[in-house]
Design a protein around this motif. Structure first.
Motif, PDB file in Angstrom:
ATOM      1  N   HIS A 180      32.841 100.269   3.386  1.00 54.44           N
ATOM      2  CA  HIS A 180      32.486  99.292   4.483  1.00 54.44           C
ATOM      3  C   HIS A 180      31.228  99.889   5.254  1.00 54.44           C
ATOM      4  N   GLN A 181      30.618 101.024   4.589  1.00 58.02           N
ATOM      5  CA  GLN A 181      29.459 101.764   5.216  1.00 58.02           C
ATOM      6  C   GLN A 181      28.341 101.394   4.174  1.00 58.02           C
ATOM      7  N   MET A 182      28.347 100.528   3.121  1.00 56.55           N
ATOM      8  CA  MET A 182      27.310 100.471   2.617  1.00 56.55           C
ATOM      9  C   MET A 182      26.219  99.663   3.112  1.00 56.55           C
ATOM     10  N   ASN A 183      25.123 100.167   3.014  1.00 63.50           N
ATOM     11  CA  ASN A 183      23.760  99.436   3.619  1.00 63.50           C
ATOM     12  C   ASN A 183      23.915  99.323   4.977  1.00 63.50           C
ATOM     13  N   LEU A 184      24.498 100.657   5.412  1.00 62.19           N
ATOM     14  CA  LEU A 184      24.598 100.825   6.845  1.00 62.19           C
ATOM     15  C   LEU A 184      24.118 102.523   7.188  1.00 62.19           C
ATOM     16  N   TRP A 185      23.007 102.445   8.050  1.00 69.37           N
ATOM     17  CA  TRP A 185      22.644 103.886   8.404  1.00 69.37           C
ATOM     18  C   TRP A 185      23.940 104.650   9.348  1.00 69.37           C
ATOM     19  N   VAL A 186      24.478 105.683   9.017  1.00 70.62           N
ATOM     20  CA  VAL A 186      25.278 106.034   9.768  1.00 70.62           C
ATOM     21  C   VAL A 186      24.998 107.437  10.280  1.00 70.62           C
ATOM     22  N   GLU A 187      24.803 107.712  11.458  1.00 71.00           N
ATOM     23  CA  GLU A 187      24.323 108.989  12.110  1.00 71.00           C
ATOM     24  C   GLU A 187      25.461 109.845  12.654  1.00 71.00           C
ATOM     25  N   TYR A 188      25.700 111.042  12.276  1.00 72.00           N
ATOM     26  CA  TYR A 188      26.667 111.861  13.121  1.00 72.00           C
ATOM     27  C   TYR A 188      26.018 112.859  13.796  1.00 72.00           C
ATOM     28  N   ASP A 189      25.930 112.607  15.357  1.00 73.82           N
ATOM     29  CA  ASP A 189      24.928 113.512  16.060  1.00 73.82           C
ATOM     30  C   ASP A 189      26.080 114.078  17.124  1.00 73.82           C
ATOM     31  N   LEU A 190      26.270 115.471  16.846  1.00 72.71           N
ATOM     32  CA  LEU A 190      27.094 116.313  17.422  1.00 72.71           C
ATOM     33  C   LEU A 190      26.413 116.819  18.782  1.00 72.71           C
ATOM     34  N   GLU A 191      25.210 116.914  18.680  1.00 75.56           N
ATOM     35  CA  GLU A 191      24.437 117.371  19.814  1.00 75.56           C
ATOM     36  C   GLU A 191      24.728 116.521  21.107  1.00 75.56           C
ATOM     37  N   ARG A 192      24.874 115.203  20.970  1.00 76.46           N
ATOM     38  CA  ARG A 192      25.037 114.413  22.052  1.00 76.46           C
ATOM     39  C   ARG A 192      26.381 113.730  21.969  1.00 76.46           C
ATOM     40  N   GLY A 193      27.425 114.084  21.056  1.00 77.05           N
ATOM     41  CA  GLY A 193      28.656 113.633  20.829  1.00 77.05           C
ATOM     42  C   GLY A 193      28.650 112.186  20.786  1.00 77.05           C
ATOM     43  N   ARG A 194      28.068 111.574  19.471  1.00 75.75           N
ATOM     44  CA  ARG A 194      28.099 110.279  19.349  1.00 75.75           C
ATOM     45  C   ARG A 194      27.804 109.862  17.727  1.00 75.75           C
ATOM     46  N   VAL A 195      28.182 108.704  17.428  1.00 76.02           N
ATOM     47  CA  VAL A 195      27.707 108.283  16.081  1.00 76.02           C
ATOM     48  C   VAL A 195      26.858 107.037  16.130  1.00 76.02           C
ATOM     49  N   ILE A 204      24.528 104.604   2.304  1.00 75.80           N
ATOM     50  CA  ILE A 204      25.272 104.323   1.021  1.00 75.80           C
ATOM     51  C   ILE A 204      24.769 103.158   0.309  1.00 75.80           C
ATOM     52  N   SER A 205      24.357 103.077  -0.748  1.00 75.22           N
ATOM     53  CA  SER A 205      23.634 102.204  -1.410  1.00 75.22           C
ATOM     54  C   SER A 205      24.622 101.109  -2.178  1.00 75.22           C
ATOM     55  N   ASP A 206      24.396  99.909  -2.390  1.00 73.50           N
ATOM     56  CA  ASP A 206      25.231  99.012  -3.183  1.00 73.50           C
ATOM     57  C   ASP A 206      24.610  99.076  -4.558  1.00 73.50           C
ATOM     58  N   ARG A 207      23.550  99.611  -4.862  1.00 71.07           N
ATOM     59  CA  ARG A 207      22.877  99.837  -6.078  1.00 71.07           C
ATOM     60  C   ARG A 207      23.339 101.412  -6.515  1.00 71.07           C
ATOM     61  N   ASP A 208      22.943 101.810  -7.675  1.00 73.47           N
ATOM     62  CA  ASP A 208      23.550 103.051  -8.239  1.00 73.47           C
ATOM     63  C   ASP A 208      22.478 104.312  -7.674  1.00 73.47           C
ATOM     64  N   ASP A 209      21.336 103.884  -7.310  1.00 77.04           N
ATOM     65  CA  ASP A 209      20.550 105.165  -7.171  1.00 77.04           C
ATOM     66  C   ASP A 209      19.558 104.865  -5.952  1.00 77.04           C
ATOM     67  N   ALA A 210      20.133 104.342  -4.786  1.00 77.58           N
ATOM     68  CA  ALA A 210      18.995 103.911  -3.653  1.00 77.58           C
ATOM     69  C   ALA A 210      19.717 104.715  -2.725  1.00 77.58           C
ATOM     70  N   GLY A 211      20.721 105.458  -2.604  1.00 82.96           N
ATOM     71  CA  GLY A 211      21.134 105.895  -1.368  1.00 82.96           C
ATOM     72  C   GLY A 211      20.473 107.134  -1.015  1.00 82.96           C
ATOM     73  N   VAL A 212      20.584 107.540   0.491  1.00 89.56           N
ATOM     74  CA  VAL A 212      20.002 108.534   0.856  1.00 89.56           C
ATOM     75  C   VAL A 212      20.657 109.333   1.867  1.00 89.56           C
ATOM     76  N   LEU A 213      20.652 110.923   1.912  1.00 84.19           N
ATOM     77  CA  LEU A 213      21.175 111.629   2.929  1.00 84.19           C
ATOM     78  C   LEU A 213      20.305 112.290   3.283  1.00 84.19           C
ATOM     79  N   LEU A 214      20.339 112.266   4.858  1.00 85.09           N
ATOM     80  CA  LEU A 214      19.358 113.295   5.708  1.00 85.09           C
ATOM     81  C   LEU A 214      20.008 114.247   6.453  1.00 85.09           C
ATOM     82  N   LEU A 215      19.599 115.317   6.407  1.00 83.78           N
ATOM     83  CA  LEU A 215      20.256 116.548   7.031  1.00 83.78           C
ATOM     84  C   LEU A 215      19.308 117.159   8.066  1.00 83.78           C
TER      85      LEU A 215
END
Length: 444
Positions: A411-426, A221-232
């Motif tokens: 509080h997650q801005m400019n922080l890569w956050v990954e939800y890994d359900l396969e290995r049960g971790r963040v 989640i970016s602190d700028r308007d258009d620089a965020g990204v979601l990876l699926l």
């Protein structure tokens, strides 16, 4: 979600520039599908139109990711809030208006009668017997169709039919998924961006994650308007040194523990590098399950339970006292949860560079909140001489009231956050989102 909070929050809107594979879960014997990167941009959206389960906070507006999907046959384009703290997806379904004074349904609502693949869920379906939802589905005796009910931000409710239809993003293969076809929604802002629904992304059996067999997803989640990204999808990214913390699950079912949330173990808090004197028992769930720590993209700020919040308030106030005057108004509590507030002279920004960073410590990882993410300007609030009122962006969960620690989106801005359900971790990694977006574009 309990009492209203925050008058204006950002909503991150997702464009469908590239497809999202939502086929079966990957197996060790079959190559994983190529992950898809989707751009994010910031928009203001009122959350009055968003039903909220009772376990989540009630806000005037809400910060969440949104995704543009195609639903039904032929496909109808809808915009849905991406919420890691909710299970059941829902769509605002367009029906015949009951009276001329009723508000018109938004153009982004879903028209079930126009979809050949839309189907109501019968009462006898296993989907109608799910017990993961805060309000379990019920059976309509007359039609023998399954019904669901959702709680709105203002405390009112909306109910609708539990249904299924095909969902697709871009040109990915469509997936049949269950959702709530809700009859009405509330949106008091004439200039708000319309959303047609919510995409539940927690670990419950009726969530989109579970139904789509998506085993890993991440965002920045970016602190700028258009620089965020979601990876699926699977995303082993060499330039992101992720630190992982395991998802926490008690061995026995507990009445106040949300077992389908993304819960982690909070081990400690530091302010300006100084550890707060908080007993470990205060940061861990008790014998009832109350006190879990949840990572929730549907909540903006972070909320701490009373003892931990009091320790943070005392130390943050002590360290900022030489340069940041306290509000010193015991009767002032912003939106019923924020009472660590300060005065900033009119026309001046707060001294964000001098603020002590707040770090949340987990098993194997940490999250640091610093600079302008620590203070929020209270709209329209002034003190003698025109001083602005700014409050710490950590709220007191006991005042809400809430029985859990909640780590919010802001509080997650400019922080890569990954939800890994396969290995049960963040996984967590500090990163500039514009840099990550650019480098991902070269890799994918």
């Amino acid at each position: 979600m309990p009492p209203p909070l925050l008058s204006c929050l950002l909503l991150l809107l997702l464009a469908t520039a590239r497809p999202w594979p939502v086929a079966a879960a990957e197996s060790p014997t079959r190559p994983a599908a190529k992950p898809r990167a989707l751009p994010l941009r910031a928009r203001q959206v009122p959350a009055g139109a968003l039903p909220r389960p009772p376990s989540k906070l009630r806000f005037h507006h809400n910060v969440s990711l949104t995704v543009s999907l195609a639903v039904g046959t032929p496909p109808q384009n809808v915009t849905m809030v991406l919420d890691t703290g909710s299970e059941l997806s829902w769509l605002l379904c367009r029906h015949q208006r009951r009276n001329a004074s009723a508000p018109t349904t938004t153009a982004t609502s879903f028209r079930p009668s126009a979809s050949r693949t839309f189907a109501a869920v019968p009462c006898g379906s296993p989907q109608c017997s799910s017990r993961d939802l805060p309000s379990p589905p019920s059976c309509d005796a007359a039609s023998r169709r399954c019904r669901v009910s959702m709680t709105y931000a203002d405390g009112s409710t909306s109910d609708g039919a539990l249904a299924t239809d095909v969902f697709a993003v871009g040109d990915a293969p469509p997936l049949r998924s269950a959702f709530g076809c809700m009859s009405e929604a509330y949106d008091s802002s004439p200039d708000g961006v319309a959303t047609a629904g919510l995409l539940g992304m927690n670990r419950g059996t009726l969530s989109f994650v579970s139904q789509a067999s998506t085993r890993r997803f991440s965002y920045c989640i970016s602190d700028r308007d258009d620089a965020g990204v979601l990876l699926l999808g699977h995303s082993d990214i060499p330039f992101l040194p992720l630190n992982y913390t395991p998802l926490y699950q008690p061995t026995l079912p507990l009445p106040y523990f949300d077992r389908v949330a993304y819960s982690v173990q909070l081990l400690g808090i530091r302010v300006g590098g100084k550890p707060l004197p908080i007993p470990a028992s205060v940061l861990a769930p008790d014998h009832t399950g109350a006190g879990q720590t949840m990572v929730d993209s549907g909540t903006q700020f972070t909320f701490l339970l009373g003892d931990a919040y009091s320790a943070l308030k005392a130390e943050f106030s002590r360290q900022t006292k030489p340069f940041l005057p306290a509000l010193d108004d015991p009767d002032f509590v912003f939106q019923e949860a924020f009472d660590t507030c300060f005065r900033v002279p009119a026309g001046r920004p707060p001294p964000t560079a001098r603020l002590p960073a707040v770090s949340l410590l987990f098993k194997g990882a940490e999250m640091t909140v610093a600079g302008d993410r620590l203070l929020y300007k209270v709209p329209g609030e002034r003190r003698g001489g025109g001083d602005g009122v700014w409050c710490l962006t950590f709220g007191n969960a006991d005042m809400v009231p809430l029985t859990a620690y909640v780590i919010g989106h802001h509080h997650q801005m400019n922080l890569w956050v990954e939800y890994d359900l396969e290995r049960g971790r963040v996984g967590l990694a500090p990163v500039k989102c514009d840099v990550a977006s650019e480098r991902l574009g070269l890799m994918l």
